[in-house]
Design a protein around this motif. Structure first.
Motif, PDB file in Angstrom:
ATOM      1  N   ILE A  35       2.763   7.954  -5.824  1.00 60.14           N
ATOM      2  CA  ILE A  35       2.142   7.158  -4.754  1.00 60.14           C
ATOM      3  C   ILE A  35       0.710   7.656  -4.621  1.00 60.14           C
ATOM      4  N   LEU A  37      -3.846   6.385  -4.682  1.00 62.14           N
ATOM      5  CA  LEU A  37      -4.921   5.391  -4.635  1.00 62.14           C
ATOM      6  C   LEU A  37      -5.874   5.607  -5.807  1.00 62.14           C
ATOM      7  N   ARG A 106       1.408   2.900  -7.642  1.00 64.64           N
ATOM      8  CA  ARG A 106       2.843   3.064  -7.422  1.00 64.64           C
ATOM      9  C   ARG A 106       3.509   3.336  -8.761  1.00 64.64           C
ATOM     10  N   GLY A 113      -1.044  -7.390  -7.056  1.00 61.03           N
ATOM     11  CA  GLY A 113      -0.255  -8.618  -7.030  1.00 61.03           C
ATOM     12  C   GLY A 113      -0.296  -9.293  -8.397  1.00 61.03           C
ATOM     13  N   GLN A 116      -3.618 -10.792  -9.314  1.00 63.15           N
ATOM     14  CA  GLN A 116      -4.850 -10.056  -8.997  1.00 63.15           C
ATOM     15  C   GLN A 116      -5.426  -9.321 -10.208  1.00 63.15           C
TER      16      GLN A 116
ATOM     17  N   ALA C   3       3.034   8.044   2.286  1.00 60.63           N
ATOM     18  CA  ALA C   3       4.070   7.017   2.451  1.00 60.63           C
ATOM     19  C   ALA C   3       3.503   5.695   1.968  1.00 60.63           C
ATOM     20  N   GLN C   4       4.367   4.883   1.428  1.00 61.60           N
ATOM     21  CA  GLN C   4       3.924   3.565   0.962  1.00 61.60           C
ATOM     22  C   GLN C   4       5.030   2.552   1.286  1.00 61.60           C
ATOM     23  N   HIS C  39      -4.271   2.541   4.297  1.00 59.86           N
ATOM     24  CA  HIS C  39      -4.863   1.536   3.400  1.00 59.86           C
ATOM     25  C   HIS C  39      -3.943   0.330   3.402  1.00 59.86           C
ATOM     26  N   PHE C  41      -3.351  -3.376   1.926  1.00 60.43           N
ATOM     27  CA  PHE C  41      -3.765  -4.099   0.712  1.00 60.43           C
ATOM     28  C   PHE C  41      -2.964  -5.379   0.604  1.00 60.43           C
ATOM     29  N   ILE C  42      -3.634  -6.518   0.537  1.00 60.36           N
ATOM     30  CA  ILE C  42      -2.923  -7.782   0.455  1.00 60.36           C
ATOM     31  C   ILE C  42      -2.738  -8.153  -1.016  1.00 60.36           C
ATOM     32  N   LEU C  43      -1.511  -8.543  -1.371  1.00 65.19           N
ATOM     33  CA  LEU C  43      -1.165  -8.742  -2.789  1.00 65.19           C
ATOM     34  C   LEU C  43      -1.421 -10.182  -3.247  1.00 65.19           C
ATOM     35  N   HIS C  44      -2.450 -10.820  -2.693  1.00 65.31           N
ATOM     36  CA  HIS C  44      -2.741 -12.224  -2.976  1.00 65.31           C
ATOM     37  C   HIS C  44      -4.243 -12.419  -3.173  1.00 65.31           C
ATOM     38  N   PRO C  99      -9.718  -7.733  -0.109  1.00 70.64           N
ATOM     39  CA  PRO C  99      -8.260  -7.645  -0.109  1.00 70.64           C
ATOM     40  C   PRO C  99      -7.708  -6.441   0.643  1.00 70.64           C
ATOM     41  N   LEU C 101      -8.163  -3.076   3.762  1.00 67.39           N
ATOM     42  CA  LEU C 101      -8.815  -2.361   4.859  1.00 67.39           C
ATOM     43  C   LEU C 101      -8.408  -0.900   4.760  1.00 67.39           C
ATOM     44  N   LEU C 133       0.787  -4.237   0.767  1.00 71.73           N
ATOM     45  CA  LEU C 133       1.263  -2.913   0.374  1.00 71.73           C
ATOM     46  C   LEU C 133       0.439  -1.918   1.190  1.00 71.73           C
ATOM     47  N   THR C 135      -0.435   1.939   2.391  1.00 75.33           N
ATOM     48  CA  THR C 135      -0.333   3.338   1.982  1.00 75.33           C
ATOM     49  C   THR C 135      -0.927   4.203   3.102  1.00 75.33           C
TER      50      THR C 135
END
Lengths: 141, 141, 141
Positions: A35, A37, A106, A113, A116, C3-4, C39, C41-44, C99, C101, C133, C135
């Motif tokens: 896990i 970044l 991961r 995605g 992406q 943690a994720q 963190h 993260f949008i998977l789109h 994607p 923050l 996702l 983290t």
């Protein structure tokens, strides 16, 4: 674990270019992370990084069209014109998209995605090679 | 190692301001980090942070011109007008540029490109002092 | 600690939506962190995340108005039109806002400014459920 590497991307024409595989191949350390970044940071102010659709070349072409229309080279208000008409728009575009991407890791891989991909956004007509500083950190497998 | 500090930036006029040195001076912990990251986070929604050209004041002036043209104060569609004509455009500009910067650290210093500097982007006419929350973490030297 | 977690956000109409509480509630690990980062993260590639004003629904409505005006569906230069008129503008908007923050954590909570909230930016007419996702990492309390 921590790793940091400079990655040099070959010169590309002005536009939006998919570089996901090139970046992943340059970061073998990803495989050691369970896990974590990955932080990709471009060391320039007239090129940028973004994440977007990795399938259709159309999408990347339309990115160039929109950014060229939104940040016109011939706007009457530019005062920083010494480095050519593509320079000041390149600075604006670079800040709109941003100099870095933070991507989750991961199980030894970038956790993106399905659609992406990492874009190198070359905003200059002749930007030359571009350097990234990549930092990888996380919990080891 | 981890460190977190609140940094207060003096009030500045509306526009784009170079604050690299001020931010570095406020973070003595940078010197302890061999490989790491610095996260600068602005605690406001009408000012933002970006990274761009650190030499010509022209560039920063042209940033203001472009953003004022792209997000006009007199657009007919604004409904959030209670806090003055500069408020809603300030919110949009703040999200276009973003509230944070993640910067790599190498050998005790921010590892920026030669021409990269940190901009405080003040989008209000009278924004007042602005607070950052800075977080520094990494592998110690 | 690391943690994720994958977070699924229910389908929402096109527009800007405040999801701060929903995200915090999905991340009980925040409470274990004294100093750290989250963190998101949008998977789109046709939805995005940003941080902005958390009080007035007006602000979120005006975001939609500005982005629709700035990235018009009927621009003559779009070539990627196969997935509908809202698709290519959605990709551009997603990259303008980004994607992900990165949010500071302090004493077991997201350390946001008083007026800052997390927006899910849904750029499609029928985007469906959206996956993040998340983290979380840092120094334990």
């Amino acid at each position: 674990m921590w790793a940091q590497r400079r990655i040099t991307l070959d010169p590309r024409p002005r536009g939006f270019h998919l570089v996901t595989r090139e970046v992943e191949a340059a970061l073998p350390e990803l495989r050691e992370v369970q896990i974590g970044l990955a932080h990709l940071f471009i060391l320039h102010t007239s090129a940028s990084l973004t994440l977007n659709e990795n399938a259709s070349p159309d999408v990347r072409r339309d990115f160039e069209s929109w950014f060229d229309a939104a940040v016109p080279e011939d706007a009457p208000y530019w005062t920083h014109t010494l480095e050519g008409p593509d320079d000041m728009p390149a600075h604006i575009k670079a800040s709109l998209l941003g100099p870095s991407l933070s991507l989750p890791i991961r199980d030894g891989r970038l956790a993106l995605g399905t659609w992406q991909g990492v874009y190198l956004c070359e905003h200059r007509d002749h930007g030359g090679a571009r350097s990234l500083l990549a930092t990888v950190w996380g919990q080891e497998a």
